[in-house]
Design an enzyme around this catalytic site. Structure first.
Site, PDB file in Angstrom:
ATOM      1  N   ILE A 125       0.918  -1.019   0.054  1.00  0.00           N
ATOM      2  CA  ILE A 125       0.068  -0.056   0.197  1.00  0.00           C
ATOM      3  C   ILE A 125       1.094   1.022   0.051  1.00  0.00           C
ATOM      4  O   ILE A 125       1.735   1.483   1.147  1.00  0.00           O
ATOM      5  CB  ILE A 125      -0.801   0.059   1.174  1.00  0.00           C
ATOM      6  CG1 ILE A 125      -1.840  -1.269   1.221  1.00  0.00           C
ATOM      7  CG2 ILE A 125      -1.773   1.116   1.150  1.00  0.00           C
ATOM      8  CD1 ILE A 125      -2.651  -1.516   2.490  1.00  0.00           C
ATOM      9  N   PRO A 126       1.046   1.978  -1.207  1.00  0.00           N
ATOM     10  CA  PRO A 126       2.339   2.751  -1.294  1.00  0.00           C
ATOM     11  C   PRO A 126       2.056   4.027  -0.857  1.00  0.00           C
ATOM     12  O   PRO A 126       2.173   5.110  -1.625  1.00  0.00           O
ATOM     13  CB  PRO A 126       2.392   2.748  -2.888  1.00  0.00           C
ATOM     14  CG  PRO A 126       0.960   2.591  -3.160  1.00  0.00           C
ATOM     15  CD  PRO A 126       0.356   1.676  -2.400  1.00  0.00           C
ATOM     16  N   CYS A 127       2.209   4.213   0.554  1.00  0.00           N
ATOM     17  CA  CYS A 127       2.077   5.548   0.915  1.00  0.00           C
ATOM     18  C   CYS A 127       3.287   6.378   0.712  1.00  0.00           C
ATOM     19  O   CYS A 127       3.143   7.580   0.980  1.00  0.00           O
ATOM     20  CB  CYS A 127       1.617   5.457   2.594  1.00  0.00           C
ATOM     21  SG  CYS A 127       2.947   4.559   3.561  1.00  0.00           S
ATOM     22  N   HIS A 128       4.469   5.842   0.374  1.00  0.00           N
ATOM     23  CA  HIS A 128       5.730   6.441   0.120  1.00  0.00           C
ATOM     24  C   HIS A 128       5.433   7.222  -1.171  1.00  0.00           C
ATOM     25  O   HIS A 128       6.265   8.350  -1.507  1.00  0.00           O
ATOM     26  CB  HIS A 128       6.836   5.469  -0.210  1.00  0.00           C
ATOM     27  CG  HIS A 128       6.581   4.661  -1.146  1.00  0.00           C
ATOM     28  ND1 HIS A 128       5.937   3.403  -0.988  1.00  0.00           N
ATOM     29  CD2 HIS A 128       6.911   4.483  -2.509  1.00  0.00           C
ATOM     30  CE1 HIS A 128       5.773   2.826  -2.239  1.00  0.00           C
ATOM     31  NE2 HIS A 128       6.394   3.323  -3.096  1.00  0.00           N
ATOM     32  N   ARG A 129       4.408   7.151  -1.987  1.00  0.00           N
ATOM     33  CA  ARG A 129       4.047   7.941  -3.121  1.00  0.00           C
ATOM     34  C   ARG A 129       3.520   9.173  -2.948  1.00  0.00           C
ATOM     35  O   ARG A 129       3.001   9.763  -3.951  1.00  0.00           O
ATOM     36  CB  ARG A 129       3.280   7.013  -4.161  1.00  0.00           C
ATOM     37  CG  ARG A 129       4.290   5.829  -4.641  1.00  0.00           C
ATOM     38  CD  ARG A 129       3.534   4.788  -5.852  1.00  0.00           C
ATOM     39  NE  ARG A 129       4.027   3.762  -5.902  1.00  0.00           N
ATOM     40  CZ  ARG A 129       3.432   2.466  -6.401  1.00  0.00           C
ATOM     41  NH1 ARG A 129       2.140   2.357  -6.399  1.00  0.00           N
ATOM     42  NH2 ARG A 129       4.294   1.502  -6.658  1.00  0.00           N
TER      43      ARG A 129
END
Length: 163
Positions: A125-129
Protein backbone atom coordinates in the site's frame (compact mmCIF):
# COMPACT_ATOMS: atom_id res chain seq x y z
CA UNK A 1 -5.78 -19.67 12.85
CA UNK A 2 -3.21 -17.55 14.57
CA UNK A 3 -1.17 -14.95 12.77
CA UNK A 4 2.21 -16.03 11.45
CA UNK A 5 5.25 -13.78 11.14
CA UNK A 6 8.30 -13.93 8.92
CA UNK A 7 11.18 -11.57 8.28
CA UNK A 8 12.56 -10.60 4.90
CA UNK A 9 15.78 -8.65 4.39
CA UNK A 10 15.37 -5.79 1.88
CA UNK A 11 17.92 -3.28 0.57
CA UNK A 12 16.46 -0.70 2.97
CA UNK A 13 15.85 -2.71 6.11
CA UNK A 14 14.20 -5.84 7.41
CA UNK A 15 10.52 -6.32 6.61
CA UNK A 16 8.37 -7.96 9.25
CA UNK A 17 5.42 -9.65 7.48
CA UNK A 18 2.38 -10.76 9.49
CA UNK A 19 -0.62 -12.62 8.09
CA UNK A 20 -2.91 -15.60 8.17
CA UNK A 21 -5.30 -17.40 5.83
CA UNK A 22 -7.33 -14.17 5.52
CA UNK A 23 -4.38 -12.22 4.11
CA UNK A 24 -1.50 -9.96 4.97
CA UNK A 25 -2.27 -7.92 8.09
CA UNK A 26 0.94 -5.92 8.20
CA UNK A 27 4.30 -5.35 6.59
CA UNK A 28 6.56 -3.05 8.54
CA UNK A 29 10.20 -2.12 8.32
CA UNK A 30 12.17 -2.81 11.47
CA UNK A 31 15.67 -1.72 12.34
CA UNK A 32 17.01 -5.14 13.24
CA UNK A 33 19.77 -6.69 11.19
CA UNK A 34 19.06 -10.28 10.27
CA UNK A 35 21.25 -12.76 8.43
CA UNK A 36 21.53 -12.00 4.72
CA UNK A 37 19.26 -14.82 3.61
CA UNK A 38 15.58 -15.12 4.32
CA UNK A 39 13.96 -18.42 4.98
CA UNK A 40 10.42 -19.32 4.08
CA UNK A 41 9.08 -22.25 6.03
CA UNK A 42 6.34 -24.56 4.88
CA UNK A 43 4.04 -23.74 7.78
CA UNK A 44 3.58 -20.12 6.68
CA UNK A 45 0.29 -19.19 5.02
CA UNK A 46 0.47 -18.97 1.24
CA UNK A 47 -0.20 -15.20 1.40
CA UNK A 48 3.06 -14.66 3.33
CA UNK A 49 5.04 -16.84 0.93
CA UNK A 50 3.50 -14.92 -2.00
CA UNK A 51 4.32 -11.62 -0.27
CA UNK A 52 8.01 -12.50 0.11
CA UNK A 53 8.17 -13.58 -3.54
CA UNK A 54 6.49 -10.38 -4.76
CA UNK A 55 8.62 -8.12 -2.53
CA UNK A 56 11.71 -9.90 -3.88
CA UNK A 57 10.54 -9.21 -7.44
CA UNK A 58 9.79 -5.57 -6.54
CA UNK A 59 13.27 -4.97 -5.12
CA UNK A 60 14.84 -6.67 -8.16
CA UNK A 61 12.94 -4.21 -10.40
CA UNK A 62 10.80 -6.98 -11.91
CA UNK A 63 7.44 -6.08 -10.30
CA UNK A 64 5.45 -2.85 -10.51
CA UNK A 65 2.14 -4.05 -9.02
CA UNK A 66 1.33 -6.35 -6.15
CA UNK A 67 -1.30 -9.05 -6.30
CA UNK A 68 -1.73 -10.07 -2.69
CA UNK A 69 -4.63 -10.85 -0.40
CA UNK A 70 -4.58 -8.00 2.14
CA UNK A 71 -6.35 -7.79 5.48
CA UNK A 72 -5.20 -4.55 7.17
CA UNK A 73 -6.79 -3.58 10.46
CA UNK A 74 -8.13 -0.03 10.66
CA UNK A 75 -11.21 2.18 10.65
CA UNK A 76 -13.46 2.42 7.61
CA UNK A 77 -11.96 5.84 6.83
CA UNK A 78 -8.41 4.52 7.08
CA UNK A 79 -9.27 1.60 4.79
CA UNK A 80 -10.78 4.05 2.28
CA UNK A 81 -7.55 6.10 2.31
CA UNK A 82 -5.40 2.96 2.01
CA UNK A 83 -7.47 1.67 -0.92
CA UNK A 84 -6.99 5.01 -2.67
CA UNK A 85 -3.24 4.79 -2.12
CA UNK A 86 -3.24 1.58 -4.16
CA UNK A 87 -4.47 3.57 -7.19
CA UNK A 88 -1.29 5.70 -7.36
CA UNK A 89 0.64 4.19 -10.28
CA UNK A 90 4.15 2.81 -9.92
CA UNK A 91 6.71 5.54 -10.60
CA UNK A 92 4.23 8.36 -9.89
CA UNK A 93 3.58 10.54 -6.87
CA UNK A 94 0.55 12.40 -5.61
CA UNK A 95 0.33 15.26 -3.12
CA UNK A 96 -1.63 14.98 0.10
CA UNK A 97 -4.12 17.53 -1.31
CA UNK A 98 -4.56 15.48 -4.50
CA UNK A 99 -5.05 12.41 -2.32
CA UNK A 100 -7.84 14.12 -0.35
CA UNK A 101 -9.55 15.11 -3.60
CA UNK A 102 -9.35 11.50 -4.81
CA UNK A 103 -11.20 10.31 -1.73
CA UNK A 104 -13.77 13.06 -2.23
CA UNK A 105 -13.06 15.30 0.76
CA UNK A 106 -10.49 18.05 0.09
CA UNK A 107 -10.93 19.42 3.62
CA UNK A 108 -9.78 16.13 5.21
CA UNK A 109 -6.09 16.69 4.53
CA UNK A 110 -4.99 16.15 8.15
CA UNK A 111 -7.15 13.03 8.50
CA UNK A 112 -5.78 11.65 5.23
CA UNK A 113 -2.19 12.38 6.30
CA UNK A 114 -2.89 10.67 9.63
CA UNK A 115 -4.37 7.61 7.90
CA UNK A 116 -1.35 7.48 5.55
CA UNK A 117 0.89 7.48 8.62
CA UNK A 118 -1.01 4.54 10.09
CA UNK A 119 -0.75 2.46 6.90
CA UNK A 120 0.10 -1.02 8.19
CA UNK A 121 1.22 -2.53 4.87
CA UNK A 122 4.58 -1.05 3.88
CA UNK A 123 5.33 -0.69 0.13
CA UNK A 124 2.35 -2.81 -1.04
CA UNK A 125 0.00 0.00 0.00
CA UNK A 126 2.27 2.73 -1.38
CA UNK A 127 2.00 5.63 1.05
CA UNK A 128 5.60 6.46 0.08
CA UNK A 129 4.16 7.87 -3.18
CA UNK A 130 2.40 10.73 -1.35
CA UNK A 131 4.43 13.94 -1.11
CA UNK A 132 4.01 17.50 0.09
CA UNK A 133 2.39 20.12 -2.16
CA UNK A 134 5.80 21.70 -2.69
CA UNK A 135 7.27 18.38 -3.82
CA UNK A 136 8.97 17.70 -0.49
CA UNK A 137 9.26 14.20 0.92
CA UNK A 138 7.29 14.78 4.08
CA UNK A 139 6.05 12.39 6.71
CA UNK A 140 7.12 8.79 6.33
CA UNK A 141 7.05 6.34 9.24
CA UNK A 142 9.96 4.35 7.80
CA UNK A 143 12.16 7.43 7.59
CA UNK A 144 12.51 10.01 4.82
CA UNK A 145 15.64 8.30 3.46
CA UNK A 146 13.58 5.14 2.80
CA UNK A 147 10.85 7.18 1.11
CA UNK A 148 13.46 8.77 -1.15
CA UNK A 149 14.99 5.36 -1.91
CA UNK A 150 11.57 3.90 -2.85
CA UNK A 151 10.63 6.86 -5.06
CA UNK A 152 14.04 6.70 -6.76
CA UNK A 153 13.69 2.90 -7.16
CA UNK A 154 10.34 3.38 -8.91
CA UNK A 155 11.44 6.33 -11.02
CA UNK A 156 11.39 5.67 -14.78
CA UNK A 157 14.40 8.00 -15.09
CA UNK A 158 17.41 6.65 -13.25
CA UNK A 159 19.91 9.23 -12.03
CA UNK A 160 23.31 8.59 -13.56
CA UNK A 161 26.43 9.07 -11.52
CA UNK A 162 29.05 11.45 -12.88
CA UNK A 163 31.83 9.53 -11.15
Amino acid sequence: MEFKTTYYKTPIGTAEIVGDKDGIQSISVIDIDLPSSHEITNNLPQCIQDCVTQLDEYFQGKRKEFNLKLNPKGTDFQKKVWNELKTIPFGKTRTYLEQTKHIGDPKAIRAVASANGKNPIWIVIPCHRVIGSDGSLTGYAGGIWRKKWLIDHESPVKQQSLF
